[in-house]
Design an enzyme around this catalytic site. Structure first.
Site, PDB file in Angstrom:
ATOM      1  N   ARG A 294      41.473  31.698  50.614  1.00  0.00           N
ATOM      2  CA  ARG A 294      42.365  31.990  49.467  1.00  0.00           C
ATOM      3  C   ARG A 294      41.712  32.913  48.437  1.00  0.00           C
ATOM      4  NH1 ARG A 294      43.883  26.497  50.122  1.00  0.00           N
ATOM      5  NH2 ARG A 294      45.855  26.444  51.232  1.00  0.00           N
TER       6      ARG A 294
ATOM      7  N   LYS B   1      44.694  47.731  44.986  1.00  0.00           N
ATOM      8  CA  LYS B   1      45.698  47.662  46.060  1.00  0.00           C
ATOM      9  C   LYS B   1      44.966  47.559  47.387  1.00  0.00           C
ATOM     10  CE  LYS B   1      49.629  50.188  44.162  1.00  0.00           C
ATOM     11  NZ  LYS B   1      50.473  51.377  44.302  1.00  0.00           N
TER      12      LYS B   1
ATOM     13  N   GLU C 156      43.753  64.528  45.528  1.00  0.00           N
ATOM     14  CA  GLU C 156      43.978  63.400  44.596  1.00  0.00           C
ATOM     15  C   GLU C 156      43.341  63.681  43.229  1.00  0.00           C
ATOM     16  OE1 GLU C 156      45.957  60.895  44.674  1.00  0.00           O
ATOM     17  OE2 GLU C 156      46.449  60.666  46.791  1.00  0.00           O
TER      18      GLU C 156
ATOM     19  N   LYS D 278      42.556  56.812  36.344  1.00  0.00           N
ATOM     20  CA  LYS D 278      43.216  55.751  37.117  1.00  0.00           C
ATOM     21  C   LYS D 278      42.953  54.379  36.495  1.00  0.00           C
ATOM     22  CE  LYS D 278      44.543  53.812  41.408  1.00  0.00           C
ATOM     23  NZ  LYS D 278      44.503  53.752  42.848  1.00  0.00           N
TER      24      LYS D 278
ATOM     25  N   GLU E 271      52.243  47.888  38.743  1.00  0.00           N
ATOM     26  CA  GLU E 271      53.125  49.043  38.932  1.00  0.00           C
ATOM     27  C   GLU E 271      54.584  48.741  38.582  1.00  0.00           C
ATOM     28  OE1 GLU E 271      52.042  51.622  42.320  1.00  0.00           O
ATOM     29  OE2 GLU E 271      54.169  52.124  42.461  1.00  0.00           O
TER      30      GLU E 271
ATOM     31  N   ARG F  48      52.106  52.811  35.918  1.00  0.00           N
ATOM     32  CA  ARG F  48      51.307  53.106  37.127  1.00  0.00           C
ATOM     33  C   ARG F  48      52.056  54.017  38.105  1.00  0.00           C
ATOM     34  NH1 ARG F  48      47.364  48.815  40.410  1.00  0.00           N
ATOM     35  NH2 ARG F  48      46.634  50.326  41.942  1.00  0.00           N
TER      36      ARG F  48
ATOM     37  N   ASN G 276      52.102  58.196  41.329  1.00  0.00           N
ATOM     38  CA  ASN G 276      52.832  58.585  42.542  1.00  0.00           C
ATOM     39  C   ASN G 276      53.352  60.013  42.482  1.00  0.00           C
ATOM     40  OD1 ASN G 276      52.424  56.049  43.559  1.00  0.00           O
ATOM     41  ND2 ASN G 276      54.332  55.237  42.711  1.00  0.00           N
TER      42      ASN G 276
ATOM     43  N   HIS H 119      53.716  62.075  45.537  1.00  0.00           N
ATOM     44  CA  HIS H 119      53.671  61.154  46.677  1.00  0.00           C
ATOM     45  C   HIS H 119      55.042  60.869  47.288  1.00  0.00           C
ATOM     46  CE1 HIS H 119      49.595  60.670  45.358  1.00  0.00           C
ATOM     47  NE2 HIS H 119      49.316  59.803  46.298  1.00  0.00           N
TER      48      HIS H 119
ATOM     49  N   HIS I  58      54.527  61.361  50.936  1.00  0.00           N
ATOM     50  CA  HIS I  58      54.629  60.259  51.920  1.00  0.00           C
ATOM     51  C   HIS I  58      55.648  60.594  53.009  1.00  0.00           C
ATOM     52  CE1 HIS I  58      52.923  56.839  49.217  1.00  0.00           C
ATOM     53  NE2 HIS I  58      51.993  57.428  49.933  1.00  0.00           N
TER      54      HIS I  58
ATOM     55  N   HIS J 294      46.764  62.412  54.375  1.00  0.00           N
ATOM     56  CA  HIS J 294      47.379  62.035  53.111  1.00  0.00           C
ATOM     57  C   HIS J 294      47.242  63.127  52.031  1.00  0.00           C
ATOM     58  CE1 HIS J 294      48.688  59.252  49.983  1.00  0.00           C
ATOM     59  NE2 HIS J 294      47.621  59.580  49.276  1.00  0.00           N
TER      60      HIS J 294
HETATM   61  N1  LIG Z   1      44.397  51.110  48.028  1.00  0.00           N
HETATM   62  C1  LIG Z   1      44.788  52.209  47.434  1.00  0.00           C
HETATM   63  O1  LIG Z   1      45.128  52.244  46.248  1.00  0.00           O
HETATM   64  C2  LIG Z   1      44.766  53.483  48.213  1.00  0.00           C
HETATM   65  C3  LIG Z   1      44.865  54.708  47.562  1.00  0.00           C
HETATM   66  C4  LIG Z   1      44.752  55.866  48.315  1.00  0.00           C
HETATM   67  C5  LIG Z   1      44.579  55.801  49.686  1.00  0.00           C
HETATM   68  N2  LIG Z   1      44.492  54.582  50.281  1.00  0.00           N
HETATM   69  C6  LIG Z   1      44.272  54.469  51.728  1.00  0.00           C
HETATM   70  O2  LIG Z   1      42.996  55.036  52.016  1.00  0.00           O
HETATM   71  C7  LIG Z   1      43.011  55.517  53.353  1.00  0.00           C
HETATM   72  C8  LIG Z   1      42.458  56.919  53.345  1.00  0.00           C
HETATM   73  O3  LIG Z   1      41.140  56.889  52.821  1.00  0.00           O
HETATM   74  P1  LIG Z   1      40.012  57.893  53.347  1.00  0.00           P
HETATM   75  O4  LIG Z   1      40.516  59.266  53.233  1.00  0.00           O
HETATM   76  O5  LIG Z   1      38.760  57.509  52.673  1.00  0.00           O
HETATM   77  O6  LIG Z   1      40.003  57.562  54.923  1.00  0.00           O
HETATM   78  P2  LIG Z   1      38.910  56.929  55.906  1.00  0.00           P
HETATM   79  O7  LIG Z   1      38.400  55.664  55.416  1.00  0.00           O
HETATM   80  O8  LIG Z   1      39.562  56.950  57.250  1.00  0.00           O
HETATM   81  O9  LIG Z   1      37.713  57.997  55.876  1.00  0.00           O
HETATM   82  C9  LIG Z   1      37.936  59.295  56.372  1.00  0.00           C
HETATM   83  C10 LIG Z   1      36.896  59.651  57.453  1.00  0.00           C
HETATM   84  O10 LIG Z   1      35.651  59.921  56.805  1.00  0.00           O
HETATM   85  C11 LIG Z   1      34.600  59.148  57.422  1.00  0.00           C
HETATM   86  N3  LIG Z   1      33.612  58.897  56.368  1.00  0.00           N
HETATM   87  C12 LIG Z   1      33.690  58.012  55.359  1.00  0.00           C
HETATM   88  N4  LIG Z   1      32.666  58.211  54.505  1.00  0.00           N
HETATM   89  C13 LIG Z   1      31.919  59.216  55.002  1.00  0.00           C
HETATM   90  C14 LIG Z   1      30.764  59.893  54.547  1.00  0.00           C
HETATM   91  N5  LIG Z   1      30.186  59.616  53.376  1.00  0.00           N
HETATM   92  N6  LIG Z   1      30.253  60.886  55.318  1.00  0.00           N
HETATM   93  C15 LIG Z   1      30.869  61.231  56.495  1.00  0.00           C
HETATM   94  N7  LIG Z   1      31.980  60.653  56.948  1.00  0.00           N
HETATM   95  C16 LIG Z   1      32.521  59.661  56.199  1.00  0.00           C
HETATM   96  C17 LIG Z   1      35.302  57.934  57.985  1.00  0.00           C
HETATM   97  O11 LIG Z   1      34.574  57.363  59.044  1.00  0.00           O
HETATM   98  C18 LIG Z   1      36.627  58.558  58.464  1.00  0.00           C
HETATM   99  O12 LIG Z   1      36.450  59.152  59.720  1.00  0.00           O
HETATM  100  C19 LIG Z   1      44.448  55.434  53.825  1.00  0.00           C
HETATM  101  O13 LIG Z   1      44.595  54.331  54.663  1.00  0.00           O
HETATM  102  C20 LIG Z   1      45.236  55.236  52.551  1.00  0.00           C
HETATM  103  O14 LIG Z   1      46.432  54.520  52.760  1.00  0.00           O
HETATM  104  C21 LIG Z   1      44.578  53.430  49.588  1.00  0.00           C
END
Ligand SMILES: NC(=O)c1ccc[n+]([C@@H]2O[C@H](COP(=O)([O-])OP(=O)(O)OC[C@H]3O[C@@H](n4cnc5c(N)ncnc54)[C@H](O)[C@@H]3O)[C@@H](O)[C@H]2O)c1
Length: 361
Positions: A124, A146, A188, A230, A240, A244, A248, A251, A255, A267
């Protein structure tokens, strides 16, 4: 540099975001001092593990105060699935965690989202720390709480809002990011300055070369400003229900493009396209000046983020995705739109024909 996120002034939910360079190793001391966990469970992905294996050993596995374990998931968005969630859950439970155990999400947004989600449900809720290693995860996903996983129907359909106990952002991780991931993340940063910080947007315009070359000082300024924007917004509207929503911006259309591409378009590239269309909508509605619109187009072009990806997807399919994603009423769909660089409003109803004309521009 330290940013404090104060949530409803409840001290048990307030946490720090530490931002710096060569800061990662300070976790070795900070974890036992601040959290005194009985055990640490580090979740990472296969790429991050391969690149930072010796750092993982030095910072997490060599602790004398508690036992540490590392669990690695395959790199990539596919890991944000029910299957990987189930497997990860089983592996964590096998380690016999207690309420004093600490989960550490070490990686990009995928690792952060799934590990954060598990932290919110295991026993939990146990404490977790975000150690983001991509731009997207440093400026966006690690801040705001999130968490979640994807379903075949759509992204992020299952999740929680569950704040981390600490966020450790080391800018130097960005140096090893592949080129495509780097520019994907810049979108972003551009978005956050467009919605809330004209001065920082001006800084971006003057420091394009620094960012193209991943100059550490330039990156540090941009990441720090984005995180500040942020976290201020999240403090005011964690769930949100209002403000918040300005995050978006770009987005709604972004999206829809991601979904139409079956998530082959990353993204950030989709959001950049969404920024162009949604800034165009603002301009057509008489809210955004021609000059500001042009500045936005210029900056996205300089970062290679203006690729006209949307031409591959016809407006009818995009509109269907927008309607699936958003609540609509008979007058249109609610957008977050800018009235100038640095100022964004939310819940602005826009009619289909306006969106269509901006999309096809
Ligand atoms: N929770 C939220 O508020 C929120 C906000 C924005 C995005 N997201 C989510 O985040 C995800 C996208 O995040 P992302 O772009 O970090 O993707 P990711 O975690 O897939 O990383 C992108 C790639 O970079 C590699 N990588 C990570 N760090 C590295 C480093 N320092 N050096 C070399 N390679 C590295 C990873 O292995 C992967 O192949 C999506 O699932 C999206 O929905 C969530």
């Amino acid at each position: 540099m330290e940013i404090k996120v104060n949530l409803n002034k409840r001290s048990d939910r307030t946490y720090k975001i530490q931002i710096g360079r060569k800061d990662f190793s300070s976790l070795k001391k900070l974890i036992p001092q601040k959290f005194a966990p009985d055990k640490c469970i580090v979740v990472t992905d296969s790429n991050v593990k391969r690149i930072y294996n010796s750092e993982i050993k030095a910072v997490f596995l060599s602790s004398k105060e508690h036992r540490s374990f590392v669990i690695t998931i395959p790199a990539g968005e596919k890991s944000k699935s029910q299957k990987v969630r189930d497997k990860l859950e089983r592996e964590i439970i096998k380690l016999n965690p207690s309420r004093q155990s600490l989960l550490i999400a070490f990686g990009g947004g995928v690792v952060g989202d799934i590990a954060g989600f598990l932290a919110s449900t295991i026993l939990r809720g146990i404490k977790y720390i975000q150690v983001p290693t991509t731009i997207i995860s440093q400026v966006d996903s690690s801040v705001g709480g999130k968490t979640g996983i994807n379903l075949p129907e759509s992204k992020n359909l299952i999740g929680t809002i569950y704040q981390p106990a600490h966020v450790q952002i080391d800018i130097d991780f960005i140096q090893t990011l592949p080129e495509e991931e780097y520019f994907n993340g810049l979108a972003e940063i551009v978005k956050s300055f467009i919605i809330a910080d004209e001065k920082a947007f001006g800084y971006l315009e003057k420091n394009i070369n620094g960012l193209l070359k991943r100059n550490p000082q330039t990156l540090q300024y941009c990441i720090k400003q984005s995180v500040g924007i942020k976290s201020k917004i999240v403090e005011q509207d964690e769930n949100e229900t209002g403000l918040r929503k300005i995050l978006n911006f770009g987005h709604t259309v972004g999206h829809a493009i991601e979904a139409c591409s079956n998530y082959r378009v990353k993204h950030g590239f989709a959001v950049a396209e969404g920024i162009l269309v949604e800034a165009q909508i603002s301009n057509q509605l008489g809210k955004l000046s021609e000059n500001d619109l042009q500045r936005i187009k210029n900056i996205l072009e300089k970062f290679g983020l203006s690729k006209n990806i949307r031409r591959k997807y016809d407006f009818n399919s995009i509109w269907k995705k927008i309607l699936f994603d958003k609540k609509k009423n008979k007058n249109g769909v609610g957008f977050s739109l800018i009235s100038k660089i640095g100022k964004c409003e939310y819940n602005i109803l826009v009619e289909r024909y306006v969106v269509k004309s901006a999309y096809n521009k």
